[in-house]
Design a protein around this motif. Sequence first.
Motif, PDB file in Angstrom:
ATOM      1  N   MET A 179     -16.888  33.859   8.571  1.00 37.59           N
ATOM      2  CA  MET A 179     -15.679  33.843   7.758  1.00 37.59           C
ATOM      3  C   MET A 179     -14.483  33.324   8.562  1.00 37.59           C
ATOM      4  SD  MET A 179     -15.279  36.850   5.011  1.00 37.59           S
ATOM      5  CE  MET A 179     -16.753  37.805   5.091  1.00 37.59           C
ATOM      6  N   VAL A 180     -14.387  33.793   9.786  1.00 41.09           N
ATOM      7  CA  VAL A 180     -13.296  33.310  10.634  1.00 41.09           C
ATOM      8  C   VAL A 180     -13.406  31.792  10.798  1.00 41.09           C
ATOM      9  CG1 VAL A 180     -12.308  33.391  12.944  1.00 41.09           C
ATOM     10  CG2 VAL A 180     -13.098  35.492  11.868  1.00 41.09           C
ATOM     11  N   LEU A 181     -14.631  31.335  11.060  1.00 37.10           N
ATOM     12  CA  LEU A 181     -14.819  29.904  11.286  1.00 37.10           C
ATOM     13  C   LEU A 181     -14.538  29.092  10.024  1.00 37.10           C
ATOM     14  CD1 LEU A 181     -17.975  29.918  13.544  1.00 37.10           C
ATOM     15  CD2 LEU A 181     -15.608  29.650  14.202  1.00 37.10           C
ATOM     16  N   LEU A 182     -14.941  29.619   8.865  1.00 34.54           N
ATOM     17  CA  LEU A 182     -14.679  28.891   7.622  1.00 34.54           C
ATOM     18  C   LEU A 182     -13.179  28.793   7.366  1.00 34.54           C
ATOM     19  CD1 LEU A 182     -17.369  29.958   5.006  1.00 34.54           C
ATOM     20  CD2 LEU A 182     -17.178  27.879   6.326  1.00 34.54           C
ATOM     21  N   LEU A 183     -12.492  29.884   7.634  1.00 31.42           N
ATOM     22  CA  LEU A 183     -11.033  29.861   7.462  1.00 31.42           C
ATOM     23  C   LEU A 183     -10.407  28.760   8.309  1.00 31.42           C
ATOM     24  CD1 LEU A 183      -9.636  33.490   7.250  1.00 31.42           C
ATOM     25  CD2 LEU A 183      -9.327  31.576   5.666  1.00 31.42           C
ATOM     26  N   VAL A 184     -10.867  28.706   9.560  1.00 32.17           N
ATOM     27  CA  VAL A 184     -10.354  27.668  10.452  1.00 32.17           C
ATOM     28  C   VAL A 184     -10.629  26.294   9.858  1.00 32.17           C
ATOM     29  CG1 VAL A 184     -10.607  26.612  12.718  1.00 32.17           C
ATOM     30  CG2 VAL A 184     -10.613  29.097  12.494  1.00 32.17           C
ATOM     31  N   LEU A 185     -11.840  26.144   9.347  1.00 26.78           N
ATOM     32  CA  LEU A 185     -12.244  24.854   8.794  1.00 26.78           C
ATOM     33  C   LEU A 185     -11.380  24.478   7.592  1.00 26.78           C
ATOM     34  CD1 LEU A 185     -14.432  22.845   9.484  1.00 26.78           C
ATOM     35  CD2 LEU A 185     -15.929  23.974   7.865  1.00 26.78           C
ATOM     36  N   PHE A 186     -11.054  25.477   6.765  1.00 24.72           N
ATOM     37  CA  PHE A 186     -10.236  25.193   5.591  1.00 24.72           C
ATOM     38  C   PHE A 186      -8.812  24.793   5.999  1.00 24.72           C
ATOM     39  CE2 PHE A 186     -13.010  28.229   2.917  1.00 24.72           C
ATOM     40  CZ  PHE A 186     -13.945  27.240   2.780  1.00 24.72           C
ATOM     41  N   LEU A 187      -8.324  25.445   7.055  1.00 22.97           N
ATOM     42  CA  LEU A 187      -6.962  25.137   7.489  1.00 22.97           C
ATOM     43  C   LEU A 187      -6.907  23.813   8.247  1.00 22.97           C
ATOM     44  CD1 LEU A 187      -5.874  28.710   8.598  1.00 22.97           C
ATOM     45  CD2 LEU A 187      -5.248  27.497   6.502  1.00 22.97           C
ATOM     46  N   LYS A 188      -8.018  23.525   8.962  1.00 22.38           N
ATOM     47  CA  LYS A 188      -8.044  22.279   9.729  1.00 22.38           C
ATOM     48  C   LYS A 188      -9.362  21.570   9.429  1.00 22.38           C
ATOM     49  CE  LYS A 188      -6.903  20.580  14.324  1.00 22.38           C
ATOM     50  NZ  LYS A 188      -8.009  19.624  14.467  1.00 22.38           N
ATOM     51  N   PRO A 189      -9.369  20.779   8.353  1.00 24.57           N
ATOM     52  CA  PRO A 189     -10.642  20.269   7.818  1.00 24.57           C
ATOM     53  C   PRO A 189     -11.400  19.325   8.740  1.00 24.57           C
ATOM     54  CG  PRO A 189      -8.848  20.005   6.241  1.00 24.57           C
ATOM     55  CD  PRO A 189      -8.234  20.378   7.544  1.00 24.57           C
ATOM     56  N   SER A 190     -10.862  18.953   9.874  1.00 24.77           N
ATOM     57  CA  SER A 190     -11.636  18.050  10.737  1.00 24.77           C
ATOM     58  C   SER A 190     -12.275  18.815  11.889  1.00 24.77           C
ATOM     59  CB  SER A 190     -10.725  16.948  11.267  1.00 24.77           C
ATOM     60  OG  SER A 190      -9.564  17.527  11.796  1.00 24.77           O
ATOM     61  N   GLY A 191     -12.475  20.129  11.700  1.00 28.93           N
ATOM     62  CA  GLY A 191     -13.089  20.912  12.759  1.00 28.93           C
ATOM     63  C   GLY A 191     -12.030  21.377  13.731  1.00 28.93           C
ATOM     64  N   ILE A 192     -12.414  22.333  14.574  1.00 30.77           N
ATOM     65  CA  ILE A 192     -11.411  22.918  15.458  1.00 30.77           C
ATOM     66  C   ILE A 192     -10.874  21.862  16.426  1.00 30.77           C
ATOM     67  CG2 ILE A 192     -10.917  24.804  17.045  1.00 30.77           C
ATOM     68  CD1 ILE A 192     -13.372  26.197  15.955  1.00 30.77           C
ATOM     69  N   PHE A 193     -11.778  21.026  16.917  1.00 35.76           N
ATOM     70  CA  PHE A 193     -11.373  20.091  17.960  1.00 35.76           C
ATOM     71  C   PHE A 193     -11.492  18.638  17.547  1.00 35.76           C
ATOM     72  CE2 PHE A 193     -12.907  23.992  19.775  1.00 35.76           C
ATOM     73  CZ  PHE A 193     -11.814  24.381  20.516  1.00 35.76           C
ATOM     74  N   GLY A 194     -11.939  18.407  16.309  1.00 33.46           N
ATOM     75  CA  GLY A 194     -12.097  17.033  15.871  1.00 33.46           C
ATOM     76  C   GLY A 194     -10.748  16.492  15.437  1.00 33.46           C
ATOM     77  N   SER A 195     -10.555  15.195  15.562  1.00 40.97           N
ATOM     78  CA  SER A 195      -9.305  14.647  15.074  1.00 40.97           C
ATOM     79  C   SER A 195      -9.537  14.099  13.680  1.00 40.97           C
ATOM     80  CB  SER A 195      -8.795  13.539  15.993  1.00 40.97           C
ATOM     81  OG  SER A 195      -9.426  12.321  15.666  1.00 40.97           O
ATOM     82  N   ALA A 196      -8.523  14.225  12.846  1.00 43.99           N
ATOM     83  CA  ALA A 196      -8.647  13.825  11.452  1.00 43.99           C
ATOM     84  C   ALA A 196      -8.960  12.339  11.350  1.00 43.99           C
ATOM     85  CB  ALA A 196      -7.368  14.147  10.713  1.00 43.99           C
ATOM     86  N   GLN A 197      -8.369  11.587  12.265  1.00 48.15           N
ATOM     87  CA  GLN A 197      -8.548  10.151  12.233  1.00 48.15           C
ATOM     88  C   GLN A 197     -10.011   9.775  12.482  1.00 48.15           C
ATOM     89  OE1 GLN A 197      -5.905   8.456  15.039  1.00 48.15           O
ATOM     90  NE2 GLN A 197      -5.808   6.507  14.010  1.00 48.15           N
ATOM     91  N   GLU A 198     -10.564  10.419  13.499  1.00 49.87           N
ATOM     92  CA  GLU A 198     -11.939  10.142  13.869  1.00 49.87           C
ATOM     93  C   GLU A 198     -12.893  10.476  12.720  1.00 49.87           C
ATOM     94  OE1 GLU A 198     -13.997  12.105  17.282  1.00 49.87           O
ATOM     95  OE2 GLU A 198     -12.266  11.243  18.311  1.00 49.87           O
ATOM     96  N   SER A 199     -12.650  11.635  12.087  1.00 49.08           N
ATOM     97  CA  SER A 199     -13.599  12.094  11.091  1.00 49.08           C
ATOM     98  C   SER A 199     -13.628  11.177   9.881  1.00 49.08           C
ATOM     99  CB  SER A 199     -13.291  13.531  10.676  1.00 49.08           C
ATOM    100  OG  SER A 199     -12.214  13.548   9.788  1.00 49.08           O
ATOM    101  N   ARG A 200     -12.518  10.462   9.654  1.00 52.24           N
ATOM    102  CA  ARG A 200     -12.508   9.554   8.517  1.00 52.24           C
ATOM    103  C   ARG A 200     -13.449   8.370   8.746  1.00 52.24           C
ATOM    104  NH1 ARG A 200      -6.811   8.657   8.068  1.00 52.24           N
ATOM    105  NH2 ARG A 200      -6.461  10.879   8.051  1.00 52.24           N
TER     106      ARG A 200
END
Lengths: 318, 297, 395
Positions: free
Chosen positions: B272-293
């Motif tokens: 649950m903690v990890l999912l919350l993090v994922l929802f708040l930061k959809p590119s993973g804890i350490f992934g960059s949004a740019q990269e994931s696109r």
Amino acid sequence: MIKSNYLALLILALVLAFIPLAISNVYYLGILIFVGINSLITIGLSLLMGYAGQISLGHAAFFGLGAYLSGVLSTRLAVPPVSALLLAALFTALVALLIGLPTLRLKGHYLAMATLGFGQIVYIVFNAWVEMTGGPSGFGNIPRLRIGGVVFDTDLKYFYLVWGLVVVGLFFAVNIIHSRVGRALRTMHTSEVAAGTLGINTVRYKIQIFVISAVYASVAGSLYAYFVTFLSPGTFGISFSILLVTMVVFGGRFSVWGALLGTAVLSILPESLRIIKDYDVLVYGAVLLLVMIFFPEGLVGLIGRVFRPRSLPEKLRT
Amino acid sequence: MTLGSQILQYIISGISIGSIYALVALGFNIIYNTTGIINFAQGEFVMLGGITAASLVTIFHVPILIAFLAAVIIVTAAGAFFERLAIHPLKNPSVITLIIITIAGSILLKGIAMFIWGKDTYFLPSFSGDRPIHFLGAAILPQTVWILGITGLVVILLSAFFKFTLAGKAMRAVASNRMAASLVGINVKKMVLFSFALSAAVGAVGGIIIAPIALMDYDKGAIFALKGFAVAALGGIGNFGGAIAAGLILGILEALGAGLISSHYKDAIALMVLLLVLFLKPSGIFGSAQESRLKKF
Amino acid sequence: MKKLFLAGVSLILGLGILIGSLDAADEAKQEPAKLERYKVGALFAITGPASWLGEPERNTVLMIEEEVNKSGGINGHPLKLIIEDTVGDGTKTVNAAKKLIASDKVCAIIGPSRSGCTMAIVPIVQAAEIPLISCAAAEAIVIAPDGKQNKWVFKTPQKDSHAAEKIFEHMKANGIKRIALLTGTTGFGAQGREQLKKLAPVWGMEIVADETYGPKDSDMTVQLTKIKAKNTQAIINWSIVPAQAIVCKNMKQLGIELPLYQSHGFGNIKYVQVAGGAAEGTIFPCGRLLVVESLPNDHPQKKVLARYKKDYEDRFNENVSTFGGHAYDALWLVIEALKEVGPDREKIRDYLEGKKGFVGTGGVFMFTPDDHNGLTREAFEILTVKDGKFDVLEK
């Protein structure tokens, strides 16, 4: 296009109507009932995967929610089964909406991870909330489904009920594909950016399909509960979620018929393999592997190639 | 036992199990980076590594170091064989097809393991005894130290490999642009084979070092695959540092969840903690949004 | 256009072919026999997460089938076992049970190995009116919703509640009052947890910690650290998965010196070997199969136990476990019934319900209409691990 689907649906319905005349053995009927129950889930899932282009590794959880809610409502609170089934579907739809809102903004493996995590959490709750779900030992004595004066207490009656609902489910699915939502989804699948520029609200459509597919799974879960009359968490774990995705891809994920075919083959195959005893795992794995290597578009792709050697698999997407 | 030393004990337990998750996640990342595939058979490599080493030591009385190397070599070969058999023949498959193929592969590998090792549980003796080291009231197992040390070593070796060797650079080139890589003369298919072998080796190492703590049986791969995938995804798939951090975080969250809240819900709390993090930061804890696109999956 | 239509047709064809192959599976089993064969079905978790249960069970019944047929069958009728793998999965068990009943037309079923799988097929055997002797532990298996015994269902493993009482009895004698529970989240662990919590107040026990762990967990130091911080006098670990060996190891590693009680699920010497020296001194209730050498020669079970142990170990070259023993008892009960009343399902059931004094590996069974398990608390002996072997704990 839609007409040939209706024709296929009609033929399917006719064949199904006569199957019990040819097969009276409850073992075979029972397998076909499970094929029907699983098909309901995979039809919904193929809408999500093939048309909305989203993967879900958590559909066993929706299946489980349907099953446990119906089971608990009709066993502990004496809600009539049909009402319980509808309440369960409604509640599952709400859960899907709540999960879908943040989740479907995610893409690719993040979406896969989020749905997997959700599925795992639901599975843990089934296990740990002993007072309500019976925990790992499960709970039984779920009453039979009753509609009006008819009690669905034999495999024969249940066969017609389940497959009747599968035909209805297919009918809806075919209509969704050929509706505005379906067209929007197909555009989205080709290019989400293009769809966005055309003014298609991609997230909203994705959520709609996600909720619809969850309802399919929930209804299937209720049917499972009233058929087996006993539930334990093992049935609703991550491995079943993965099996469902496998069924859809194995059959051919760009067509609801593919989902049906994949489900039928992968549900019946383990039973046919009983004759080779322990080696069944190896043969099952090998069949899965070989089909996917040689026919990456699934069994429907294989059929397309057999009947029209020159047709491109892409054509099946329409 | 004071609350402080209890919490310390939870964190130590969390770190040791978390570093195994991290090792499995590294395996996922190596293959993902060169092929874009999520390899669900990764857990089976872990199981194969552990069970091979354990059976070599307990049945054939091979010294632990030799068993370690032998198991890594055997599993590496199995990984390469798997790639040749199942991935190599494919022409331009879709990502989802590849995923299902790896699932089929994991069913097969598990089945084969069942025939070779039977249904027994295998266990490997600890590398240097079971006498715990006491630290501020908490007990640290020597095996935990081994796990941390070897995990660290694997991470350093992997980064050096990708940074300084030709093969490593070639694999990174394939990862960033397949077409361009093949245009400059890199044999892409060979790199894919290489990545499967390498990630099988990393998985095997994880399986061997965890075997003295966990027990190994043919059915154990799935749980590692599940946790490893979660960790890889949360760390930002393909991101090595992210995998290490996410693995440790998941392990510690599970341990603290079980210790301070409820062992019945420990996995759910961590997720649950990890999912919350994922929802708040959809590119993973350490992934960059740019990269994931830019990613295919 | 046509493709979808073809897909529909092929789907139906595919279904037909696969279902046809189910029939083929049946025919392949036909073989000539002089007298009518007595067909008995068996459902074991031969593969999947509970395969360590199903494997010895299957080995055991195959051994018995061979032995019976070698010595001329049952009143001249050959015994035919039809063994199906449940994979430890409810849905697969339901299918397999229907196959045995409808396709193979067996006269009785033994198994399944797991409680959950048994519960899933109880409604089926009750409706089909076929005797079932389960090899699973949970007592709920034989109890109908109205509190009576399920008419068609019996079970050979000893009751969970008796195991719990036996543990509490030993604790009471040793002045233990404050206990910690550690249970696995499987059907077996959950049933044990329920019984322990229900019976603890009766025996004056106070449960000060109640922790669980998953069947595939690799490390229980967290749960044990939590327990260590509480003021307890003993730990009860109740689970059936190999992970229970990890509990012994983790306790030693954390320096917890409390007595460790395990359940009858510990009855497999492999767990002791896996735990290394850490299992030394573990106390647990168990049937007498594992300590047959220590039994006095006039013990009623001695002969049966010694014979089963020798036959099994000679044949399969591995240690006997109590789980295989449950299948041994179940199949011999069916064979005795067949010998007396023939392959009539109703008569077999009636025979079983009236069976008194059947000496099995689990104990001396006394079935009654109110007790379809037929064992008392005395079927258990308190065992311990001494020098890497199981031994009777001296009182």
